[in-house]
Motif scaffolding. Structure first.
Motif, PDB file in Angstrom:
ATOM      1  N   TYR A  43     -15.532 -52.324 -44.948  1.00 14.57           N
ATOM      2  CA  TYR A  43     -16.002 -52.910 -46.206  1.00 14.57           C
ATOM      3  C   TYR A  43     -14.914 -52.813 -47.266  1.00 14.57           C
ATOM      4  CZ  TYR A  43     -20.613 -52.449 -44.089  1.00 14.57           C
ATOM      5  OH  TYR A  43     -21.684 -52.548 -43.232  1.00 14.57           O
ATOM      6  N   CYS A  44     -14.912 -53.779 -48.190  1.00 12.89           N
ATOM      7  CA  CYS A  44     -14.023 -53.701 -49.345  1.00 12.89           C
ATOM      8  C   CYS A  44     -14.780 -54.207 -50.571  1.00 12.89           C
ATOM      9  CB  CYS A  44     -12.755 -54.522 -49.130  1.00 12.89           C
ATOM     10  SG  CYS A  44     -11.531 -54.268 -50.444  1.00 12.89           S
ATOM     11  N   ALA A  72     -13.088 -49.089 -47.355  1.00 14.22           N
ATOM     12  CA  ALA A  72     -13.787 -48.077 -46.554  1.00 14.22           C
ATOM     13  C   ALA A  72     -13.748 -48.508 -45.093  1.00 14.22           C
ATOM     14  CB  ALA A  72     -15.234 -47.937 -47.026  1.00 14.22           C
ATOM     15  N   GLY A  73     -13.390 -47.561 -44.230  1.00 15.16           N
ATOM     16  CA  GLY A  73     -13.296 -47.913 -42.821  1.00 15.16           C
ATOM     17  C   GLY A  73     -13.226 -46.705 -41.913  1.00 15.16           C
ATOM     18  N   VAL A  74     -12.732 -46.949 -40.720  1.00  8.02           N
ATOM     19  CA  VAL A  74     -12.695 -45.917 -39.679  1.00  8.02           C
ATOM     20  C   VAL A  74     -11.290 -45.846 -39.099  1.00  8.02           C
ATOM     21  CG1 VAL A  74     -13.619 -45.235 -37.420  1.00  8.02           C
ATOM     22  CG2 VAL A  74     -15.137 -46.258 -39.129  1.00  8.02           C
ATOM     23  N   ASP A 155     -22.838 -43.868 -47.119  1.00 10.47           N
ATOM     24  CA  ASP A 155     -22.602 -44.996 -46.220  1.00 10.47           C
ATOM     25  C   ASP A 155     -21.290 -45.668 -46.622  1.00 10.47           C
ATOM     26  OD1 ASP A 155     -24.957 -44.543 -44.856  1.00 10.47           O
ATOM     27  OD2 ASP A 155     -26.130 -45.937 -46.093  1.00 10.47           O
ATOM     28  N   LEU A 156     -20.617 -46.275 -45.664  1.00 11.72           N
ATOM     29  CA  LEU A 156     -19.306 -46.873 -45.945  1.00 11.72           C
ATOM     30  C   LEU A 156     -19.383 -48.000 -46.970  1.00 11.72           C
ATOM     31  CD1 LEU A 156     -17.633 -47.002 -42.401  1.00 11.72           C
ATOM     32  CD2 LEU A 156     -17.110 -45.431 -44.270  1.00 11.72           C
ATOM     33  N   ASP A 157     -20.432 -48.837 -46.903  1.00  5.44           N
ATOM     34  CA  ASP A 157     -20.516 -49.946 -47.859  1.00  5.44           C
ATOM     35  C   ASP A 157     -20.711 -49.424 -49.278  1.00  5.44           C
ATOM     36  OD1 ASP A 157     -23.104 -49.078 -47.294  1.00  5.44           O
ATOM     37  OD2 ASP A 157     -23.955 -51.088 -47.022  1.00  5.44           O
ATOM     38  N   THR A 347     -17.680 -56.689 -49.750  1.00  2.00           N
ATOM     39  CA  THR A 347     -17.512 -57.657 -48.665  1.00  2.00           C
ATOM     40  C   THR A 347     -17.533 -56.958 -47.305  1.00  2.00           C
ATOM     41  OG1 THR A 347     -16.095 -58.952 -50.150  1.00  2.00           O
ATOM     42  CG2 THR A 347     -16.080 -59.559 -47.827  1.00  2.00           C
ATOM     43  N   ASP A 348     -18.345 -57.478 -46.411  1.00  2.00           N
ATOM     44  CA  ASP A 348     -18.422 -56.992 -45.026  1.00  2.00           C
ATOM     45  C   ASP A 348     -17.258 -57.633 -44.265  1.00  2.00           C
ATOM     46  OD1 ASP A 348     -18.903 -56.559 -42.361  1.00  2.00           O
ATOM     47  OD2 ASP A 348     -21.009 -57.153 -42.412  1.00  2.00           O
TER      48      ASP A 348
END
Length: 352
Positions: A43-44, A72-74, A155-157, A347-348
């Motif tokens: 997500y950004c 945000a990510g992995v 949560d990442l979002d 944004t996904d």
């Protein structure tokens, strides 16, 4: 350990020229260096300063541009010298991706003030001479020192807007010692303002929201505000004269600075975190009358950003977000400019 990713190609949303619509295209990310973290972006967030840059409002835009600084990510791979992160970790990247690594501000954890110039995550020339591209992308490679850990409680979002909007409001509250016994006013109840209310409330201050209209009153109280006034009503400034220890101005438009200075207590400070296009004007007498100050605050350093994320997770502070697809970013920009968002677009990136 680093898998040998050669020529990392990634999909991005790129703006080819100032104010042009976004295009889906690809860029090359650098090969992983020993101190790098390779991140799969989930997500950004969309920040007003993304829009300023994509529209070249400050005249410093380099195109084609890939905005985005609430990432945000992995983790999918790490360099050979990285010990702090491992594959599978949930991580974030905010406004900066490098600094000199040696000046006094770097050494005290305030990289944002780097004397040689901090390298911003997009539209910035890195120390390697290459232009940086931001988080409207599916992958990014970042130095481990500029990566933060996203706590399990977020949560990442939801975490992504905290990497700019969160730290931009948390940092000045810490610097100006917001806490019990302090009266704090938040100007604007948008992407920054609704988080500022939550931080000030959680830190123990008495919180007043100053918004143009009464439209967001109930939401403001839900976020922890104690009082709410409409700035379009001239009586507001008469009623609140001399009250506040700190006013945090989160709006990106010019304000009547003298009017806001009049509602500061003696030794109070008006702190700006929004960036208007035109210079503000004020009368020195407005300061003189109460030993008042006008200030501004940048985002915080990496250490403080991690502290803010941990604080947010611990106390349940989170932005209200609207998750969108990559093909909705142009529309989202238009909606931000007309204040039609509650309160932050995210944004996904899987939709790229």
């Amino acid at each position: 350990m680093c898998n040998n990713h050669q020529n990392i190609t990634t999909r991005v949303l790129s703006v080819p020229s100032a104010k042009a619509p976004f295009e889906k295209t690809t860029i090359e990310r650098r090969d992983i260096r020993p101190d790098d973290v390779f991140i799969d972006i989930k997500y950004c967030g969309i920040c007003h300063s993304d829009i300023h840059n994509a529209h070249n409002d400050f005249g410093r835009g380099v195109f084609p541009m890939v905005p985005g600084h609430e990432i945000a990510g992995v983790v999918t791979a790490v360099g050979s010298e990285v010990t702090k992160f491992a594959v599978g970790d949930r991580v974030g990247v905010g406004c900066f991706v490098d600094s000199c690594g040696e000046c006094e501000f770097y050494l005290r954890g305030e990289e944002q003030f780097c004397k040689k110039g901090v390298v911003v995550v997009f539209n910035s020339i890195g120390y390697d001479g290459n232009l940086t591209y931001g988080g409207y992308s599916q992958k990014i490679v970042v130095k481990d020192k500029f990566v933060v850990r996203i706590p399990d409680g977020l949560d990442l979002d939801v975490a992504s807007p905290l990497l700019c909007a969160g730290i931009t409001t948390y940092s000045p509250m810490k610097h100006w010692n917001v806490g019990p016994g302090k009266k704090v006013a938040i100007v604007g109840m948008g992407g920054l303002g609704h988080l500022a209310v939550q931080y000030a409330h959680t830190m123990g201050a008495e919180v007043t929201v100053l918004s143009q209209t009464m439209n967001k009153k109930e939401e403001a109280f839900g976020f922890g505000a104690d009082h709410y006034y409409a700035t379009s009503d001239p009586a507001t400034f008469t009623e609140l004269a001399g009250q506040f220890d700190l006013i945090l101005n989160t709006v990106s438009a010019n304000i009547d600075v003298d009017a806001y200075l009049s509602i500061l207590n003696v030794d109070g400070t008006l702190v700006n975190v929004g960036l208007p296009n035109k210079p503000d004007q004020y009368n020195v007498f407005s300061l003189f009358a109460g030993r008042r100050s006008i200030a501004a605050s940048n985002v915080g350093g990496i250490r403080e950003t991690q502290e803010m994320l941990d604080f947010s997770a611990q106390d349940g502070i989170a932005p209200m977000i609207e998750v969108i697809r990559a093909d909705q970013v142009d529309e989202a920009y238009e909606r931000v400019l007309r204040s039609d968002v509650r309160y932050r677009f995210v944004t996904d990136m899987s939709t790229l």
